[in-house]
Scaffold this motif. Structure first.
Motif, PDB file in Angstrom:
ATOM      1  N   CYS A  49       0.824  -1.218   0.000  1.00 51.78           N
ATOM      2  CA  CYS A  49       0.000   0.000   0.000  1.00 51.78           C
ATOM      3  C   CYS A  49       0.862   1.274   0.000  1.00 51.78           C
ATOM      4  O   CYS A  49       0.455   2.318  -0.520  1.00 51.78           O
ATOM      5  CB  CYS A  49      -0.948  -0.002   1.190  1.00 51.78           C
ATOM      6  N   HIS A  62       1.866   3.181   2.573  1.00 54.89           N
ATOM      7  CA  HIS A  62       1.570   4.187   3.587  1.00 54.89           C
ATOM      8  C   HIS A  62       2.714   4.290   4.608  1.00 54.89           C
ATOM      9  O   HIS A  62       3.192   3.276   5.120  1.00 54.89           O
ATOM     10  CB  HIS A  62       0.255   3.857   4.307  1.00 54.89           C
ATOM     11  N   LYS A 116      -2.137  -6.154   8.615  1.00 50.92           N
ATOM     12  CA  LYS A 116      -2.865  -5.184   7.804  1.00 50.92           C
ATOM     13  C   LYS A 116      -2.369  -3.783   8.127  1.00 50.92           C
ATOM     14  O   LYS A 116      -1.951  -3.501   9.258  1.00 50.92           O
ATOM     15  CB  LYS A 116      -4.377  -5.280   8.061  1.00 50.92           C
ATOM     16  N   CYS A 117      -2.454  -2.930   7.135  1.00 53.10           N
ATOM     17  CA  CYS A 117      -2.030  -1.538   7.307  1.00 53.10           C
ATOM     18  C   CYS A 117      -2.969  -0.840   8.287  1.00 53.10           C
ATOM     19  O   CYS A 117      -4.198  -0.940   8.144  1.00 53.10           O
ATOM     20  CB  CYS A 117      -2.025  -0.824   5.960  1.00 53.10           C
ATOM     21  N   LEU A 123      -3.814   2.153   8.423  1.00 54.76           N
ATOM     22  CA  LEU A 123      -4.542   3.248   7.798  1.00 54.76           C
ATOM     23  C   LEU A 123      -5.618   2.757   6.835  1.00 54.76           C
ATOM     24  O   LEU A 123      -6.781   3.114   6.960  1.00 54.76           O
ATOM     25  CB  LEU A 123      -3.557   4.169   7.068  1.00 54.76           C
ATOM     26  N   CYS A 124      -5.230   1.895   5.878  1.00 53.49           N
ATOM     27  CA  CYS A 124      -6.187   1.448   4.854  1.00 53.49           C
ATOM     28  C   CYS A 124      -6.695   0.036   5.090  1.00 53.49           C
ATOM     29  O   CYS A 124      -7.564  -0.437   4.343  1.00 53.49           O
ATOM     30  CB  CYS A 124      -5.561   1.534   3.468  1.00 53.49           C
ATOM     31  N   ARG A 125      -6.166  -0.664   6.081  1.00 57.06           N
ATOM     32  CA  ARG A 125      -6.575  -2.035   6.424  1.00 57.06           C
ATOM     33  C   ARG A 125      -6.328  -3.023   5.285  1.00 57.06           C
ATOM     34  O   ARG A 125      -6.950  -4.073   5.204  1.00 57.06           O
ATOM     35  CB  ARG A 125      -8.046  -2.092   6.829  1.00 57.06           C
ATOM     36  N   GLN A 126      -5.408  -2.714   4.411  1.00 55.54           N
ATOM     37  CA  GLN A 126      -5.045  -3.636   3.338  1.00 55.54           C
ATOM     38  C   GLN A 126      -3.980  -4.614   3.836  1.00 55.54           C
ATOM     39  O   GLN A 126      -3.121  -4.248   4.643  1.00 55.54           O
ATOM     40  CB  GLN A 126      -4.527  -2.860   2.121  1.00 55.54           C
TER      41      GLN A 126
END
Length: 391
Positions: free
Chosen positions: A354, A356, A374-375, A377-380
């Motif tokens: 991602c 970030h 998971k990130c 910020l974006c939960r990816q």
């Protein structure tokens, strides 16, 4: 298929495919071993029946006498495996004394047929209907012992003999010893009746809470009739001058309608089926287990390689943390550059893929060690993190 059946099928499929099919391989291996064991038993029985002499009742005594004379170490109680074809007759009818005036035979209750073996069976027939509370029926299928037995059977026998056909009224005979025999019997059905059951309030309740409720009772009577020609294969011996034949546990037959040739043909066919099924299931089991072993071995090696790489990254991150300047650790850091997790150190690690830049190096490593990283910020889903250096 109901939702309960679908859930059960899904659970069974997950269990069956666990460990890359190892459970399926073990099940196939068990079937293969059972087939090989049955093949050996049937092959041994085939050779025994093939070697056993097929005699008339009148030839049994001479055979036992010649066997005792040829080998003095053998006793008459040991007996010899023979195949005898004869006619069924009550023992009391050939004893030759006053007891023969009243033959000891059995009579069927409903048909009045005469025989020496009487089997009476009552079977309860159930109908299947999925009621409003169908989960109760599923519980019955999971715990079958909760339900009552569907069949009750009784077996009665009287002493009987096999006589040589055409030698009456002074026949040669051999006593049939049924003690300990678990073989199937060549019985004849003399009564067969299905009696329907009338619906009751209890039947309605059973249909409402489950899908099994009784609808009828099947009443059957089977006998071994007098005068029936059958084949007896077993161990024949002489006790107090009286010939007796009893079953052999190693053989699949004792009393049968088949002749010796028919037995050999049937056993040879079963032996071939068991042999090829054992080979087939064994080959498939070896292939499935081999595939499961290779897959799990490669998976373990990949896990070990990832663990070593993770340890190397941890060691490198620890070295990098030592070199972190004091202002990054606890100095004056603007609020917009603080790590979103610890809020004490500067943002230094970007997540892949991602990109970030929201965490410090230590918090990024802790996020990577999660089971499902998971990130923040974006939960990816992330794969790794990259240290960012200022120019």
């Amino acid at each position: 298929m109901s939702i309960y059946d679908q859930a059960a099928a899904a659970v069974l499929s997950q269990i069956a495919t666990a460990a890359d099919g190892a459970l399926i391989g073990l099940a196939l291996a068990y079937v293969a071993v059972r087939s090989i064991v049955k093949f050996k038993a049937n092959s041994s029985a085939l050779h025994k029946i093939n070697d056993a002499p097929s005699l008339n009742v009148s030839d049994l005594r001479s055979l036992l006498s010649s066997s005792d004379n040829s080998d003095s170490s053998n006793h008459s109680d040991d007996g010899k495996l023979v195949i005898v074809r004869g006619t069924v007759e009550a023992k009391s009818a050939v004893e030759g004394n006053w007891k023969s005036l009243r033959a000891n035979i059995l009579s069927a209750h409903n048909s009045a047929e005469k025989g020496v073996i009487l089997q009476h069976t009552q079977t309860c027939i159930y109908n299947e209907w999925r009621g409003f509370f169908s989960w109760a029926g599923d519980l019955y299928s999971i715990f079958p012992r909760v339900r009552k037995d569907q069949q009750s059977s009784s077996l009665r026998t009287v002493p009987f003999v096999l006589i040589e056909t055409g030698r009456w009224p002074q026949p040669k005979y051999v006593n049939v010893n049924m003690d300990g025999s678990t073989h199937s019997l060549p019985l004849v059905t003399v009564y067969h009746h299905l009696q329907p059951l009338h619906a009751t309030p209890l039947t309605f309740i059973q249909a409402l809470f489950g899908h099994h409720y009784p609808v009828g009772v099947l009443d059957e009577e089977k006998i071994l009739p007098l005068g029936k020609d059958i084949t007896a294969i077993g161990v024949c011996s002489s006790k107090d001058g009286i010939l007796e034949i009893k079953s052999c546990e190693d053989l699949p037959y004792f009393l049968s309608d088949m002749t010796k040739d028919q037995m050999l043909v049937e056993l040879a066919f079963k032996t071939k089926i068991l042999m090829w099924s054992g080979v087939l299931f064994g080959s498939v089991a070896v292939g499935v287990l081999g595939y499961a072993v290779v897959r799990n071995w490669n998976r373990w090696k990949l896990w070990r390689h990832q663990r070593q790489a993770q340890q190397q990254r941890d060691a490198a991150s620890n070295d990098d943390d030592v070199q972190v300047s004091a202002d990054e650790e606890s100095g004056d850091v603007p609020d917009g550059q603080l790590c979103v997790i610890c809020l004490t150190r500067r943002k230094r690690a970007a997540f892949v893929p991602c990109g970030h830049l929201v965490c410090c190096q230590r918090c990024a490593l802790s996020v990577e060690r999660d089971l499902a990283p998971k990130c923040p910020l974006c939960r990816q889903t992330i794969h790794s993190s990259v240290r960012i250096y200022d120019s």
